[in-house]
Design an enzyme around this catalytic site. Structure first.
Site, PDB file in Angstrom:
ATOM      1  CB  CYS A 332      49.016  -9.212 -16.875  1.00 60.42           C
ATOM      2  SG  CYS A 332      48.439 -10.661 -17.817  1.00 60.42           S
ATOM      3  NE  ARG A 361      45.010 -19.027 -17.499  1.00 62.27           N
ATOM      4  CZ  ARG A 361      46.201 -18.764 -17.674  1.00 62.27           C
ATOM      5  NH1 ARG A 361      47.051 -20.079 -18.276  1.00 62.27           N
ATOM      6  NH2 ARG A 361      46.897 -17.847 -17.439  1.00 62.27           N
ATOM      7  CD  GLN A 379      48.723 -17.071 -12.926  1.00 59.23           C
ATOM      8  OE1 GLN A 379      48.372 -15.946 -12.764  1.00 59.23           O
ATOM      9  NE2 GLN A 379      48.932 -17.718 -14.001  1.00 59.23           N
ATOM     10  CG  ASP A 381      51.064 -13.356 -12.086  1.00 65.36           C
ATOM     11  OD1 ASP A 381      52.045 -13.336 -12.752  1.00 65.36           O
ATOM     12  OD2 ASP A 381      49.835 -12.980 -12.672  1.00 65.36           O
ATOM     13  CG  HIS A 383      52.758  -8.589 -14.073  1.00 65.44           C
ATOM     14  ND1 HIS A 383      51.605  -9.372 -13.376  1.00 65.44           N
ATOM     15  CD2 HIS A 383      52.589  -9.302 -15.209  1.00 65.44           C
ATOM     16  CE1 HIS A 383      51.172 -10.067 -13.907  1.00 65.44           C
ATOM     17  NE2 HIS A 383      51.681  -9.902 -15.167  1.00 65.44           N
ATOM     18  CE  LYS A 463      56.169 -19.152 -23.824  1.00 63.59           C
ATOM     19  NZ  LYS A 463      54.938 -19.801 -23.181  1.00 63.59           N
ATOM     20  CG  HIS A 509      53.815 -10.552 -18.437  1.00 64.37           C
ATOM     21  ND1 HIS A 509      52.331 -10.342 -18.361  1.00 64.37           N
ATOM     22  CD2 HIS A 509      54.069  -9.703 -19.204  1.00 64.37           C
ATOM     23  CE1 HIS A 509      51.931  -9.400 -18.941  1.00 64.37           C
ATOM     24  NE2 HIS A 509      52.952  -8.834 -19.529  1.00 64.37           N
TER      25      HIS A 509
END
Length: 633
Positions: A332, A361, A379, A381, A383, A463, A509
């Site tokens: 992000c 991670r 991911q 992912d 945004h 979320k 997100h």
């Protein structure tokens, strides 16, 4: 007088003095009642109600009621262990999904025979039907008591409890345990349980601390539910993605790259098919794709707030050119940098920015589990940068896309959790009020029912968590949507509004799969490796009965490859029965068998996975069928 309101029954009753659940519930309700909820707090049925209040009855049929029964079972197990092995110290014993555990400090390594003995003792305690009795103690009283019986871990726990909190203990027979509660009325309420396994666990999760013995158990409302769960576990073991992946030659993980995946040809084909599918969905829904660096300086993570929150889980690189770098754990902040690379107008919004971003991670080694928990992952992912008034429509649009993807991937049961502000968070309450209000309105607009997860939001915003149910009834949390008013402001993102002034965008997100690695693990177990034709790494295998059919098999294989079929040949000298067993065990959906007769008649013998039947078709007809099936899927 005390006024008790029962909203579910739309009635109010008055009592002349302080009362308990036993006093206010009718006998038929008491049979199924486990606890009460009073002003949001769970009460034992024996606990006194001291003022006017609304009362919700928690029954065994409720999930909360089942969780309380599992909590009972954990205490019963602790009592059984203490009676059988008096020198053991008890530490903590929470409930978990589908069960409970308790950690014990002991020199003894618990065995399978010990578990059987503990189960028998637990049944004796259950049969005795001891009442769970709640008592409020002073801090000194609790420390003196647990010190006197040698329970130093309980004393340690007491020292970590805020002075403002009451200290409560629960008795069941002669056994006393430090516990916030609540519990059901008595040990006899536990009807169906089983101890599952023993594992090691560090005290307070500190690898430098003492290793404890953790006993896991499961508990259910009745024996039918217990047996169903145990059968599900057997089926889950058969579907273990690590075992199936080995049979299908999909991937492996090794010690030289802990928590990271070595994708083999078949596995990476599956990965690419899934990625291409998602990419097409994103393009059709107005997203554009970007790529951001994997190494980013400490300064950006500090500005975003991730350094304080995620520092322990970040891989740090030694200083390079006087800058400390971190391998990105999420995408992000980098996407905000792309947004900031141009001056944006309100006319440009919403901007839907997607990345198949590789992140890392530093997950603890004990938590790693095949594809389900890894250190290196990608991911799906994205945004969405939008104006506040666009949050509603963008959320609805995303929810529609997510439901479409899940359905096409074979998941038709979806539940939603709404998570609001955590205790530790960025931004003030006014910002959180706006974010939570916007997300709740959007969920309702999308026509989704949801359950609350208080305090489980991200540190920058509330979320939604999307939970899908697999073929054997297990729940997997995959998709997320988070409303963020905070990060764009912290990183200086703005657009020029219709009023000519600068405004910070709202940042949504969102992810559908979550991570490719974990979702592929879920897919493997959901389908037990028997993927639908469009998703299968190899869709068709052509098996020869004799070497005289090799040229024919190779020719039709090459033709089908050009038409987009993922196909391979097996021209080995093995018997055809062996080849069929081999490729069936590899879960290839369709097998074509060709021998002298098929070469002569330009035909193939077709076997579909799991059918046990073989049918002959002309090559043209068989090719038409498989191409049609692929295009339909």
């Amino acid at each position: 007088m005390i006024k008790i309101t029962f909203p579910a029954e739309q009635k109010v009753e008055e009592y002349s003095s302080r009362v308990t659940g036993f006093d206010i519930l009718k006998s038929d309700i008491l049979k199924e009642a486990v606890a009460l909820k009073i002003s949001g707090e769970l009460y034992d049925l024996s606990r006194e109600i001291e003022s006017d209040t609304e009362v919700e009855v928690i029954q065994l049929s409720d999930e909360v009621g089942l969780d309380i029964i599992r909590h009972d079972a954990a205490h019963i197990m602790a009592q059984a262990v203490k009676e059988l092995f008096p020198n053991t110290q008890i530490t903590i014993g929470p409930t978990i999904q589908n069960g409970f555990y308790y950690d014990f400090a002991t020199d003894r390594a618990f065995t399978t025979d010990d578990l059987a003995s503990i189960e028998r003792k637990m049944k004796e305690i259950i049969k005795s039907n001891h009442r769970f009795v709640r008592e409020v103690w002073t801090r000194k009283q609790a420390i003196d008591f647990f010190s006197s019986i040698g329970e130093k871990y309980k004393v340690d726990i007491i020292s970590s409890i805020p002075e403002s909190e009451d200290l409560t203990v629960y008795r069941q027979g002669d056994f006393v345990d430090l516990c916030r509660g609540p519990h059901s009325p008595s040990t006899g309420r536990v009807k169906a349980f089983k101890l599952m396994k023993v594992a090691g666990a560090y005290w307070r999760g500190d690898a430098k601390g003492l290793m404890l013995q953790r006993i896991y158990g499961t508990a259910w409302r009745n024996k039918d539910e217990l047996n169903t769960y145990l059968e599900c576990l057997k089926e889950a073991e058969k579907r273990d993605h690590r075992k199936i992946a080995k049979d299908m030659d999909l991937f492996h993980i090794q010690e030289e790259a802990v928590g990271q995946v070595f994708w083999h040809e078949q596995g990476y084909t599956l990965y690419n098919v899934l990625e291409s599918y998602i990419r097409k969905k994103l393009i059709n829904n107005g997203y554009f794709e970007v790529r951001t660096p994997i190494l980013v300086s400490k300064e950006l993570w500090e500005k975003s707030g991730h350094w304080d929150k995620f520092r322990e889980n970040m891989f740090i690189v030694d200083e390079l050119e006087s800058k400390k770098l971190a391998i990105k754990p999420m995408n992000c902040p980098c996407h905000v940098q792309i947004f900031n690379s141009h001056t944006r107008s309100y006319r440009d919004l919403p901007i839907r920015m997607a990345e198949f971003g590789t992140c890392h991670r530093n997950e603890s080694s004990g938590s790693l589990h095949g594809l389900m928990r890894v250190r290196g992952f990608t991911q799906d992912d994205a945004h969405i940068f939008c104006m506040e008034e666009q949050v509603n429509s963008e959320t609805v649009r995303f929810c529609d896309l997510l439901k479409e993807v899940y359905s096409e991937l074979g998941f038709n049961e979806i539940s939603v959790k709404f998570s609001d502000r955590p205790n530790v968070r960025a931004g003030d309450d006014e910002v959180w009020d706006r974010a939570e209000k916007a997300l709740l309105e959007a969920v309702k607009e999308a026509g989704l029912s949801y359950e609350q997860s208080p305090g489980e939001g991200a540190f920058y915003g509330p979320k939604l968590e999307f939970v899908l149910k697999d073929a054997i009834g297990r729940n997997w949390q995959c998709g997320t949507l988070q409303v963020d008013f905070i990060l764009p402001e912290r990183l200086g993102a703005f657009y020029i509004g219709a009023d000519g002034q600068k405004h910070h965008p709202v940042m949504l997100h969102r992810a559908i799969l979550g991570t490719f690695e974990r979702f592929i693990g879920i897919l493997i177990e959901h389908y037990a490796g028997k993927f639908p034709l469009w998703l299968a790494p190899t869709q068709l295998a052509i098996l020869t009965v004799t070497n005289e059919a090799d040229d024919y098999a190779t020719g039709i294989c090459n033709t089908l490859k050009k038409q987009g079929v993922r196909v391979k040949t097996d021209l080995t000298n093995e018997k055809i029965s062996y080849k069929i067993r081999l490729h069936s065990s590899n879960k290839i959906p369709i097998l074509w068998v060709v021998g002298k007769n098929e070469v002569a008649s330009k035909a193939v013998a077709v076997r579909n996975l799991g059918s046990g039947k073989q049918e002959s078709f002309s090559y043209e007809k068989a090719a038409e069928l498989i191409l049609k099936s692929i295009n339909l899927s």
